[in-house]
Write a protein that holds these residues in place. Structure first.
Motif, PDB file in Angstrom:
ATOM      1  N   ASP A 270      14.095 -35.146   5.472  1.00 24.05           N
ATOM      2  CA  ASP A 270      15.452 -35.158   6.982  1.00 24.05           C
ATOM      3  C   ASP A 270      16.247 -34.589   5.535  1.00 24.05           C
ATOM      4  N   TRP A 271      17.226 -34.174   6.308  1.00 25.59           N
ATOM      5  CA  TRP A 271      18.665 -33.748   5.744  1.00 25.59           C
ATOM      6  C   TRP A 271      18.926 -35.202   4.696  1.00 25.59           C
ATOM      7  N   ARG A 272      18.946 -36.418   5.442  1.00 25.16           N
ATOM      8  CA  ARG A 272      19.116 -37.836   4.861  1.00 25.16           C
ATOM      9  C   ARG A 272      18.727 -37.765   3.714  1.00 25.16           C
ATOM     10  N   VAL A 273      17.176 -38.059   3.535  1.00 24.01           N
ATOM     11  CA  VAL A 273      16.411 -38.379   2.340  1.00 24.01           C
ATOM     12  C   VAL A 273      16.775 -37.346   1.467  1.00 24.01           C
ATOM     13  N   VAL A 274      17.057 -36.156   1.440  1.00 25.64           N
ATOM     14  CA  VAL A 274      16.760 -34.869   1.098  1.00 25.64           C
ATOM     15  C   VAL A 274      18.252 -34.945  -0.370  1.00 25.64           C
ATOM     16  N   VAL A 275      19.515 -35.274   0.695  1.00 26.21           N
ATOM     17  CA  VAL A 275      20.797 -35.613   0.435  1.00 26.21           C
ATOM     18  C   VAL A 275      21.119 -36.472  -1.074  1.00 26.21           C
ATOM     19  N   TYR A 276      19.873 -37.830  -0.431  1.00 25.66           N
ATOM     20  CA  TYR A 276      19.663 -38.902  -1.778  1.00 25.66           C
ATOM     21  C   TYR A 276      19.102 -38.301  -2.785  1.00 25.66           C
ATOM     22  N   GLY A 277      18.106 -37.456  -2.426  1.00 24.80           N
ATOM     23  CA  GLY A 277      16.803 -37.366  -3.707  1.00 24.80           C
ATOM     24  C   GLY A 277      18.079 -35.961  -4.610  1.00 24.80           C
ATOM     25  N   ALA A 278      18.988 -35.112  -3.587  1.00 18.68           N
ATOM     26  CA  ALA A 278      19.421 -34.085  -4.700  1.00 18.68           C
ATOM     27  C   ALA A 278      20.654 -35.445  -5.986  1.00 18.68           C
ATOM     28  N   GLY A 279      21.389 -36.234  -4.984  1.00 13.58           N
ATOM     29  CA  GLY A 279      21.792 -37.051  -5.864  1.00 13.58           C
ATOM     30  C   GLY A 279      21.541 -37.805  -6.651  1.00 13.58           C
ATOM     31  N   PHE A 280      20.129 -38.327  -7.264  1.00 16.07           N
ATOM     32  CA  PHE A 280      19.423 -38.555  -8.203  1.00 16.07           C
ATOM     33  C   PHE A 280      18.666 -38.248  -9.391  1.00 16.07           C
ATOM     34  N   VAL A 281      18.822 -36.867  -8.475  1.00 15.08           N
ATOM     35  CA  VAL A 281      17.912 -35.379  -9.988  1.00 15.08           C
ATOM     36  C   VAL A 281      19.526 -35.101 -10.109  1.00 15.08           C
ATOM     37  N   LEU A 282      20.463 -35.318  -9.987  1.00 10.57           N
ATOM     38  CA  LEU A 282      22.139 -34.834 -10.360  1.00 10.57           C
ATOM     39  C   LEU A 282      22.611 -36.348 -11.071  1.00 10.57           C
ATOM     40  N   VAL A 283      22.609 -37.340 -10.378  1.00 15.94           N
ATOM     41  CA  VAL A 283      22.535 -38.871 -12.040  1.00 15.94           C
ATOM     42  C   VAL A 283      21.625 -38.302 -12.659  1.00 15.94           C
ATOM     43  N   LEU A 284      20.117 -38.699 -12.475  1.00 12.13           N
ATOM     44  CA  LEU A 284      19.124 -38.251 -13.805  1.00 12.13           C
ATOM     45  C   LEU A 284      19.918 -36.714 -14.731  1.00 12.13           C
ATOM     46  N   ALA A 285      20.022 -35.510 -14.198  1.00 12.58           N
ATOM     47  CA  ALA A 285      20.141 -34.088 -15.342  1.00 12.58           C
ATOM     48  C   ALA A 285      21.988 -35.013 -15.366  1.00 12.58           C
ATOM     49  N   MET A 286      23.053 -35.603 -15.320  1.00 15.88           N
ATOM     50  CA  MET A 286      23.551 -35.603 -16.029  1.00 15.88           C
ATOM     51  C   MET A 286      23.313 -37.029 -17.420  1.00 15.88           C
ATOM     52  N   GLY A 287      22.465 -37.919 -17.038  1.00 17.18           N
ATOM     53  CA  GLY A 287      22.438 -39.245 -17.480  1.00 17.18           C
ATOM     54  C   GLY A 287      21.672 -38.067 -19.001  1.00 17.18           C
ATOM     55  N   VAL A 288      20.091 -37.104 -18.527  1.00 16.16           N
ATOM     56  CA  VAL A 288      20.078 -36.797 -19.969  1.00 16.16           C
ATOM     57  C   VAL A 288      20.903 -36.292 -20.761  1.00 16.16           C
ATOM     58  N   ILE A 289      21.892 -35.141 -19.815  1.00 14.07           N
ATOM     59  CA  ILE A 289      22.825 -34.199 -20.586  1.00 14.07           C
ATOM     60  C   ILE A 289      24.093 -35.179 -21.471  1.00 14.07           C
ATOM     61  N   VAL A 290      24.278 -36.695 -21.354  1.00 13.29           N
ATOM     62  CA  VAL A 290      25.739 -37.197 -21.719  1.00 13.29           C
ATOM     63  C   VAL A 290      25.231 -37.827 -22.679  1.00 13.29           C
ATOM     64  N   GLY A 291      24.034 -38.448 -22.536  1.00 11.62           N
ATOM     65  CA  GLY A 291      22.892 -39.338 -24.005  1.00 11.62           C
ATOM     66  C   GLY A 291      22.555 -38.530 -24.612  1.00 11.62           C
ATOM     67  N   GLY A 292      22.888 -37.136 -24.707  1.00 11.03           N
ATOM     68  CA  GLY A 292      22.017 -36.537 -26.035  1.00 11.03           C
ATOM     69  C   GLY A 292      20.261 -36.483 -25.852  1.00 11.03           C
TER      70      GLY A 292
ATOM     71  N   ALA B 284      10.731 -40.682  -6.152  1.00 10.55           N
ATOM     72  CA  ALA B 284       9.735 -40.268  -4.384  1.00 10.55           C
ATOM     73  C   ALA B 284       9.932 -41.313  -3.337  1.00 10.55           C
ATOM     74  N   VAL B 285       9.743 -43.019  -4.046  1.00 10.47           N
ATOM     75  CA  VAL B 285      10.252 -43.755  -3.656  1.00 10.47           C
ATOM     76  C   VAL B 285      11.901 -44.436  -3.321  1.00 10.47           C
ATOM     77  N   ALA B 286      12.800 -43.922  -3.852  1.00 10.55           N
ATOM     78  CA  ALA B 286      14.360 -44.502  -4.837  1.00 10.55           C
ATOM     79  C   ALA B 286      14.945 -43.862  -3.164  1.00 10.55           C
ATOM     80  N   SER B 287      14.392 -42.633  -3.048  1.00  8.87           N
ATOM     81  CA  SER B 287      15.286 -40.913  -2.701  1.00  8.87           C
ATOM     82  C   SER B 287      15.061 -42.167  -0.522  1.00  8.87           C
ATOM     83  N   ASN B 288      15.251 -43.194  -0.178  1.00 13.79           N
ATOM     84  CA  ASN B 288      14.925 -43.602   1.100  1.00 13.79           C
ATOM     85  C   ASN B 288      14.544 -42.148   2.309  1.00 13.79           C
ATOM     86  N   PRO B 289      13.332 -42.133   2.188  1.00 10.55           N
ATOM     87  CA  PRO B 289      12.567 -41.942   2.914  1.00 10.55           C
ATOM     88  C   PRO B 289      12.062 -43.144   3.904  1.00 10.55           C
TER      89      PRO B 289
END
Lengths: 173, 98
Positions: A84-106, A18-23
């Motif tokens: 707001d859609w700008r904050v939602v895009v930031y938040g969705a991007g961060f969730v994607l980064v988190l998911a990729m990190g969890v999957i790739v890191g095993g 919630a802090v990182a997604s630029n509201p």
């Protein structure tokens, strides 16, 4: 109970998200308050009540209150919350980064639950965190004095940076 | 990795990414820095709990002390920027044009 502690861990990550997604900063502080309250509950569930209360009083009650006052300097005519859609895009991007990190890191294999803590050692029932912080005042007194001197120095740093009119660091007027 | 360790590792990483990307306000970057400090506090207090090393409990308390110093310096810079430029927008800090 382990699931409740895991839920606190998930809420901690949601607070950071919630802090990182630029509201707008008015809403960013909400994420930080949520994260610190949940972190306090997490430390309580592990048994160390002293560091949990230190977090609550010093971080939430001291530093974040000062941050909330300073947020009034960042006034937006149209503050962006998480709808707001700008904050939602930031938040969705961060969730994607988190998911990729969890999957790739095993990390999805090898779920080990539980961080053990006890309140005693042998025949002595001394709380871990109370007896530990007492070391700060006895054997760690050098570090204690350095930290106190650093806080005093920070006071004078703040006074000098905020001063203007020909002796300041940032001011142009 | 145990899920609680993953929790504070990922919140530290998210806050570091939030600090690195473009913000409108300077105080949004300072809030991301505070969030990094919070996750580091939790991480530093997790270690003496797991290892039952009581004297290492002083580490998160000392880290909180120095993070208070850093937060006060950051807020002093915020106040100085607002007094100079009228707002804390990051595009006003454009003296270094490279």
């Amino acid at each position: 109970m382990a699931y409740f502690v895991s839920f606190l861990g998930v809420c901690f990550v949601l607070g950071a998200l919630a802090v990182a997604s630029n509201p707008s900063p008015y809403y960013g502080v909400v994420g930080l308050v949520l994260g610190s309250a949940v972190g306090c509950g997490w430390l309580l569930s592990l048994g160390v009540s002293f560091v949990s209360l230190v977090l609550f009083m010093i971080y939430l009650g001291g530093m974040l209150v000062v941050f909330v006052y300073s947020v009034s300097l960042a006034a937006d005519p149209f503050p962006e919350a998480w709808g707001d859609w700008r904050v939602v895009v930031y938040g969705a991007g961060f969730v994607l980064v988190l998911a990729m990190g969890v999957i790739v890191g095993g990390f999805v294999e090898g779920w080990k639950f539980g961080v053990v803590t006890v309140d005693g050692g042998g025949v002595f029932f001394v709380r871990l965190d109370f007896s530990g912080v007492a070391v700060l005042y006895s054997y760690g007194v050098g570090m204690f004095l350095v930290a106190g001197w650093g806080l005093l120095l920070a006071l004078f740093v703040v006074l000098e940076v905020v001063r203007g009119l020909s002796r300041g660091a940032i001011r142009a007027v | 990795m145990s899920p609680l360790h993953l929790s504070f590792y990922s919140s530290f990483t998210l806050s570091a990414l939030g600090l690195a990307f473009h913000r409108t306000h300077l105080i949004s970057a300072l809030l991301c820095l505070e969030s990094m400090m919070l996750s580091m506090y939790i991480a530093l207090s997790m270690w003496p709990i797991e290892n039952q090393a009581a004297s290492s409990i002083t580490m998160p308390v000392l880290m909180l002390t120095f993070s208070a110093c850093e937060a006060s310096a950051g807020l002093a810079l915020l106040v100085a920027t607002t007094r100079t430029h009228g707002s804390d927008h990051l595009h006003n800090l454009n003296l270094l044009q490279c």
